[in-house]
Enzyme design. Sequence first.
Site, PDB file in Angstrom:
ATOM      1  N   CYS A 114       0.874  -1.224  -0.002  1.00 45.27           N
ATOM      2  CA  CYS A 114      -0.001   0.037   0.117  1.00 45.27           C
ATOM      3  C   CYS A 114       0.791   1.205   0.070  1.00 45.27           C
ATOM      4  O   CYS A 114       0.566   1.954  -0.782  1.00 45.27           O
ATOM      5  CB  CYS A 114      -1.042   0.040   1.196  1.00 45.27           C
ATOM      6  SG  CYS A 114      -1.674   1.443   1.367  1.00 45.27           S
ATOM      7  N   TYR A 161      -8.561  -4.073 -11.173  1.00 44.84           N
ATOM      8  CA  TYR A 161      -8.606  -2.537 -10.631  1.00 44.84           C
ATOM      9  C   TYR A 161      -7.419  -2.007 -10.978  1.00 44.84           C
ATOM     10  O   TYR A 161      -7.232  -0.952 -11.136  1.00 44.84           O
ATOM     11  CB  TYR A 161      -9.423  -2.451  -9.508  1.00 44.84           C
ATOM     12  CG  TYR A 161      -8.768  -2.924  -8.416  1.00 44.84           C
ATOM     13  CD1 TYR A 161      -7.795  -2.021  -7.671  1.00 44.84           C
ATOM     14  CD2 TYR A 161      -9.228  -4.226  -7.796  1.00 44.84           C
ATOM     15  CE1 TYR A 161      -7.189  -2.649  -6.688  1.00 44.84           C
ATOM     16  CE2 TYR A 161      -8.250  -4.797  -6.553  1.00 44.84           C
ATOM     17  CZ  TYR A 161      -7.429  -3.848  -6.181  1.00 44.84           C
ATOM     18  OH  TYR A 161      -6.707  -4.224  -4.900  1.00 44.84           O
ATOM     19  N   LYS A 176      -0.125   5.381  -6.115  1.00 42.80           N
ATOM     20  CA  LYS A 176      -1.242   5.308  -7.201  1.00 42.80           C
ATOM     21  C   LYS A 176      -1.941   6.681  -6.951  1.00 42.80           C
ATOM     22  O   LYS A 176      -2.546   7.259  -8.049  1.00 42.80           O
ATOM     23  CB  LYS A 176      -2.136   4.092  -7.089  1.00 42.80           C
ATOM     24  CG  LYS A 176      -3.401   3.929  -7.892  1.00 42.80           C
ATOM     25  CD  LYS A 176      -4.454   4.515  -7.242  1.00 42.80           C
ATOM     26  CE  LYS A 176      -4.903   3.381  -5.999  1.00 42.80           C
ATOM     27  NZ  LYS A 176      -6.212   3.799  -5.408  1.00 42.80           N
ATOM     28  N   GLU A 223     -12.327   8.659   5.479  1.00 45.35           N
ATOM     29  CA  GLU A 223     -12.183   7.604   6.690  1.00 45.35           C
ATOM     30  C   GLU A 223     -11.462   7.996   7.930  1.00 45.35           C
ATOM     31  O   GLU A 223     -11.437   7.295   9.003  1.00 45.35           O
ATOM     32  CB  GLU A 223     -11.065   6.604   5.868  1.00 45.35           C
ATOM     33  CG  GLU A 223      -9.445   7.013   5.860  1.00 45.35           C
ATOM     34  CD  GLU A 223      -8.588   6.250   5.357  1.00 45.35           C
ATOM     35  OE1 GLU A 223      -8.578   4.936   5.781  1.00 45.35           O
ATOM     36  OE2 GLU A 223      -7.691   6.471   4.572  1.00 45.35           O
ATOM     37  N   HIS A 277     -10.096   3.400   1.393  1.00 47.67           N
ATOM     38  CA  HIS A 277      -8.653   3.733   1.290  1.00 47.67           C
ATOM     39  C   HIS A 277      -8.155   4.249   0.006  1.00 47.67           C
ATOM     40  O   HIS A 277      -8.245   3.322  -1.072  1.00 47.67           O
ATOM     41  CB  HIS A 277      -8.022   2.596   2.133  1.00 47.67           C
ATOM     42  CG  HIS A 277      -6.258   2.955   2.185  1.00 47.67           C
ATOM     43  ND1 HIS A 277      -5.879   3.904   2.796  1.00 47.67           N
ATOM     44  CD2 HIS A 277      -5.368   2.565   1.352  1.00 47.67           C
ATOM     45  CE1 HIS A 277      -4.604   3.843   2.705  1.00 47.67           C
ATOM     46  NE2 HIS A 277      -4.286   3.065   1.805  1.00 47.67           N
TER      47      HIS A 277
END
Length: 492
Positions: A86, A228, A94, A471, A466
């Site tokens: 991540c 995705y 990303k 969040e 996320h």
Amino acid sequence: TMAAMAAALRGPGRRFRWRTQALAGGVRGAARGVAGQQDYDLLVIGGGSGGLACAKEAAQLGRKVAVVDYVEPSPQGTKWGLGGTCVNVGCIPKKLMHQAALLGGMIQDAHHYGWEVAQPIRHDWRKMAEAVQNHVKSLNWGHRVQLQDRKVKYFNIKASFINKHTVCGIAKSGKETLLSADHIVIATGGRPRYPTHIEGALEYGITSDDIFWLKESPGKTLVVGASYVALECAGFLTGIGLDTTVMMRSIPLRGFDQQMSSLVMEHMESHGTQFLRGCIPTCIKKLPDGQLQVTWEDRTSGKKDTGIFDTVLWAIGRIPETRNLNLKEVGVNINPENQKIIVDAQDITSVPHIYAIGDVAEGRPELTPTAIMAGKLLAQRLFGQSSDLMDYNNVYHAYYKPLEFTVAERDASQCYIKMVCLREPPQLVLGLHFLGPNAGEVTQGFALGIKCGASYAQVMRTVGIHPTCSEEVVKLRISKRSGLDPTVTGCG
């Protein structure tokens, strides 16, 4: 010596072999007497989202904890620091590159709102990549500091089991370290899959492990896959002005609502992304000028075609990092079809004190927030007298400081959230104040929950989407400002 001890526990070829009669009292007991041997209440293998969350939570509960993490360089030689997929090669870079693409779109729209922007507009990949990579490196450092602050011992070593309570870790230098623990958590995640049966795939292709760390623009890019990951990468590459084509074997976003998937594709096509439907690559060759010649086949007609690209990006799925852990020798069962570790509802493997969380575990969503929540809850069950299990049904996923502010170095001091709750249990939520990006969308979403009578506890148990601003709401904690216990506050 430690090296001799580890060698005695292995057979030829550097593969560990468990010998039940090796030493009186078992290897773990004997290993404690070896110089440099270290024992812990909890040992976490994998320094990604789930592993770090579990380790930090256990340390907060007063336990002696160690984390081992090692990044095997990609076939193209890309490597990175602590934090997992991540932070390094996933959600964070990303979204930042996606933000770069969005800014390009806003610049295109700007003249409609009275802004005179000189044309043509050019994007500097090198400058963007350097900024994104520097931010990621700051996160790597931040994770190391957090572990140090919580007195969690961090080892940058490649670990594998030598018995049910002990691992041997090998550093880059070849130095070996023996670590044992009462409880061991496997949180090694996964890595991108390469189609090794295709000529040139490994030699000339890259994956999401590499795209965010390229120093030069990838240029004209072929993205192979319909996941995705494939569409996200193709989206931001198109958005920053690169000629981008997606090659799909069958349907887009398998497992997602296909009506929504079709709309996503329509949107992407309308913004310039090209699609090759029903096609599979058969060969990649490097031309004298350095470009890549890709040959593919149409699955319906059988017709072959070729195209020239600067970069080929494989996005055809991920493989769990279980192959080098020596799991079979200690009795940890895996699914032979996908190599994921089989766990029960409490994240327990076939060995009672060995656990698996995150992407490496069978039947779990491959999402950062679920791994974080699972890691925290596991630590609380092990050391905090809790019995709460991760709810994998109706999971709503999330993250925050507005990430969009980091690279542009915007002031986030006014990003502020206040949740007002009734003082009496179950502390029903009365209202939400939110200052930050996309505030209207955030508050509209939470408005439904408030209208339906959501409690503070229910909001805290919601897993965030996320990485987003919203969040932050589900990460708020009680603040006793001015003695007002029911006021929950938080600031990005």
